[in-house]
Design a protein around this motif. Structure first.
Motif, mmCIF file in Angstrom:
data_model
loop_
_atom_site.group_PDB
_atom_site.id
_atom_site.type_symbol
_atom_site.label_atom_id
_atom_site.label_comp_id
_atom_site.label_asym_id
_atom_site.label_seq_id
_atom_site.Cartn_x
_atom_site.Cartn_y
_atom_site.Cartn_z
ATOM 1 N N UNK A 1 0.770 -1.244 -0.196
ATOM 2 C CA UNK A 1 0.002 -0.141 -0.013
ATOM 3 C C UNK A 1 0.665 1.202 -0.213
ATOM 4 N N UNK A 2 0.406 2.244 -0.631
ATOM 5 C CA UNK A 2 1.220 3.548 -0.932
ATOM 6 C C UNK A 2 0.170 4.441 -0.804
ATOM 7 N N UNK A 3 0.690 5.746 -0.279
ATOM 8 C CA UNK A 3 -0.267 6.771 -0.010
ATOM 9 C C UNK A 3 0.364 7.979 -0.997
ATOM 10 N N UNK A 4 -0.437 8.621 -1.704
ATOM 11 C CA UNK A 4 0.047 9.705 -2.790
ATOM 12 C C UNK A 4 -0.534 10.879 -2.385
ATOM 13 N N UNK A 5 0.173 12.100 -1.955
ATOM 14 C CA UNK A 5 -0.250 13.238 -1.810
ATOM 15 C C UNK A 5 0.010 14.241 -3.023
ATOM 16 N N UNK A 6 0.999 14.025 -3.864
ATOM 17 C CA UNK A 6 1.483 14.651 -4.975
ATOM 18 C C UNK A 6 0.555 14.120 -6.106
ATOM 19 N N UNK A 7 -0.512 15.329 -6.910
ATOM 20 C CA UNK A 7 -1.251 14.675 -7.697
ATOM 21 C C UNK A 7 -0.685 14.083 -9.033
ATOM 22 N N UNK A 8 0.608 14.699 -9.373
ATOM 23 C CA UNK A 8 1.297 14.173 -10.563
ATOM 24 C C UNK A 8 1.865 12.605 -10.435
ATOM 25 N N UNK A 9 2.456 12.348 -9.095
ATOM 26 C CA UNK A 9 2.759 10.966 -8.694
ATOM 27 C C UNK A 9 1.555 10.052 -8.630
ATOM 28 N N UNK A 10 0.518 10.735 -8.143
ATOM 29 C CA UNK A 10 -0.651 9.791 -8.070
ATOM 30 C C UNK A 10 -1.198 9.302 -9.384
ATOM 31 N N UNK A 11 -1.440 10.322 -10.372
ATOM 32 C CA UNK A 11 -1.917 9.876 -11.785
ATOM 33 C C UNK A 11 -0.837 8.748 -12.265
ATOM 34 N N UNK A 12 0.506 9.037 -12.237
ATOM 35 C CA UNK A 12 1.562 8.314 -12.703
ATOM 36 C C UNK A 12 1.252 6.875 -12.294
ATOM 37 N N UNK A 13 0.906 6.677 -10.902
ATOM 38 C CA UNK A 13 1.100 5.561 -10.266
ATOM 39 C C UNK A 13 -0.449 4.762 -10.652
ATOM 40 N N UNK A 14 -1.623 5.449 -10.678
ATOM 41 C CA UNK A 14 -2.783 5.013 -11.021
ATOM 42 C C UNK A 14 -2.749 4.397 -12.468
ATOM 43 N N UNK A 15 -1.887 4.911 -13.568
ATOM 44 C CA UNK A 15 -1.858 4.241 -14.666
ATOM 45 C C UNK A 15 -1.332 3.149 -14.859
ATOM 46 N N UNK A 16 -0.647 2.496 -13.675
ATOM 47 C CA UNK A 16 -0.038 1.120 -13.634
ATOM 48 C C UNK A 16 -1.089 0.273 -13.105
ATOM 49 N N UNK A 17 -2.261 0.656 -12.325
ATOM 50 C CA UNK A 17 -2.953 -0.238 -11.848
ATOM 51 C C UNK A 17 -3.727 -1.021 -12.807
ATOM 52 N N UNK A 18 -4.192 -1.936 -12.445
ATOM 53 C CA UNK A 18 -5.463 -3.105 -13.233
ATOM 54 C C UNK A 18 -6.381 -3.612 -12.292
ATOM 55 N N UNK A 19 -6.898 -4.612 -13.054
ATOM 56 C CA UNK A 19 -7.957 -5.397 -12.261
ATOM 57 C C UNK A 19 -7.344 -6.010 -11.150
ATOM 58 N N UNK A 20 -7.973 -6.223 -9.797
ATOM 59 C CA UNK A 20 -7.404 -6.886 -8.720
ATOM 60 C C UNK A 20 -6.391 -5.873 -7.965
ATOM 61 N N UNK A 21 -6.195 -4.705 -8.527
ATOM 62 C CA UNK A 21 -5.789 -3.543 -7.476
ATOM 63 C C UNK A 21 -6.830 -2.660 -6.972
ATOM 64 N N UNK A 22 -6.618 -1.844 -6.098
ATOM 65 C CA UNK A 22 -7.480 -1.011 -5.281
ATOM 66 C C UNK A 22 -7.128 0.252 -5.290
ATOM 67 N N UNK A 23 -7.738 1.330 -5.852
ATOM 68 C CA UNK A 23 -7.457 2.610 -5.394
ATOM 69 C C UNK A 23 -8.514 3.468 -4.665
ATOM 70 N N UNK A 24 -7.921 3.916 -3.613
ATOM 71 C CA UNK A 24 -8.978 4.573 -2.644
ATOM 72 C C UNK A 24 -8.636 6.134 -2.538
#
Length: 309
Positions: free
Chosen positions: A178-201
């Motif tokens: 689990x990783x917490x992201x407060x930087x919006x650019x890093x958050x989007x960059x990491x979100x692109x790597x997510x897929x089915x079976x992952x969770x974004x909160x």
């Protein structure tokens, strides 16, 4: 009345007028002004409103019958008839004891002892309101997704980022990635790597924080399971959330903005998520927790070098 209808009615009336008042406080800011008048009327005087027809309540609040019905539905009832039955039940419960008085807002010249008492009261009220309004079904679904997730990303800014860090740290200690992201650019960059079976909160009290909504939208488009912790269940963030967990907040004031008071409800939801996940993954979570406690205890007892002569 069928057995299913009876169970539904019992679930809606559980907690009595306190639960209804909690819903009004939580959902009120997202309602129109006319709907707020209806909601405030039924929460403040359930016995009186229970005796009113839909037409009479509309006249009493200076609104329309359609507004009364829409308000009932937003509060979780199929129609006004169901709300009226619940109000009658709430009124009966109130006869057993009057609700606690609400303290006044904190004033600039309040003695510190009064500040402590008022803050304690508001914190208790926020916790009670959040617990009363939390959808356990949505909570269970979010827990199930987190417990089996390959990877978990948490998004939040400002005060909500602190809550996000708390959740990520808790999940890491029971062996989840689990990783917490407060930087919006890093958050989007990491979100692109997510897929089915992952969770974004996403954590946002207002539900309209663009820097939190955007990575959640990206994660949603990538097929990840998405969860929103928000004080506005009908806000923009909810359209990209598979599961919405609603929080409450104490009254905003000049000395205590919503960003501060909202953390109390958010932290309760975070703790509920963590305990639920720990229960589901106990065989893995318990050894992981023990290992982290042992590692920290060992570090705390290490003697530190002295630089003084």
């Amino acid at each position: 009345m069928t057995q299913q209808a009876k169970e539904t009615f019992r679930s809606r009336t559980a907690g009595g007028g306190t639960a209804l008042a909690a819903k009004v406080r939580t959902l009120g800011p997202s309602m129109t002004r006319s709907m707020q008048r209806v909601a405030e009327a039924v929460a403040s005087d359930p016995a009186g409103c229970a005796r009113l027809t839909v037409t009479a309540l509309a006249q009493h609040t200076g609104t329309s019958e359609a507004t009364v019905v829409r308000t009932a539905r937003i509060l979780g009832y199929p129609g006004y008839r169901d709300l009226r039955l619940a109000l009658a039940a709430f009124a009966a419960q109130q006869e057993a004891g009057a609700p606690a008085a609400v303290t006044a807002d904190i004033a600039v010249d309040d003695p510190l002892a009064d500040v402590v008492a008022k803050l304690a009261h508001d914190e208790r009220q926020t916790l009670a309101d959040t617990a009363a309004g939390l959808d356990v079904g949505q909570l269970e679904a979010a827990v199930a997704a987190l417990a089996t997730a390959r990877r978990i990303d948490v998004y939040g800014t400002g005060a909500s980022s602190l809550v996000g860090q708390d959740l990520a740290q808790k999940l890491l200690r029971i062996g989840l990635i689990a990783h917490a992201h407060s930087d919006p650019h890093l958050a989007v960059t990491n979100a692109v790597q997510l897929r089915q079976g992952d969770v974004a909160l996403a954590i946002t009290h207002s539900g309209g924080t663009v820097d939190v909504i955007e990575p959640l939208r990206v994660a949603f488009d990538q097929g990840a399971t998405t969860v929103a912790i928000t004080g506005r269940p009908d806000s923009a963030v909810a359209q990209y959330a598979d599961h919405v967990l609603t929080t409450s907040t104490s009254r905003e004031s000049e000395l205590r903005p919503a960003a501060m008071s909202s953390r109390t409800g958010q932290l309760l939801v975070v703790d509920c998520l963590f305990v639920g996940v720990a229960q589901r993954t106990y065989e893995r979570a318990a050894p992981a927790l023990s290992a982290s406690y042992e590692a920290l205890a060992h570090r705390h007892h290490q003697p530190r070098p002295t630089t003084r002569p």
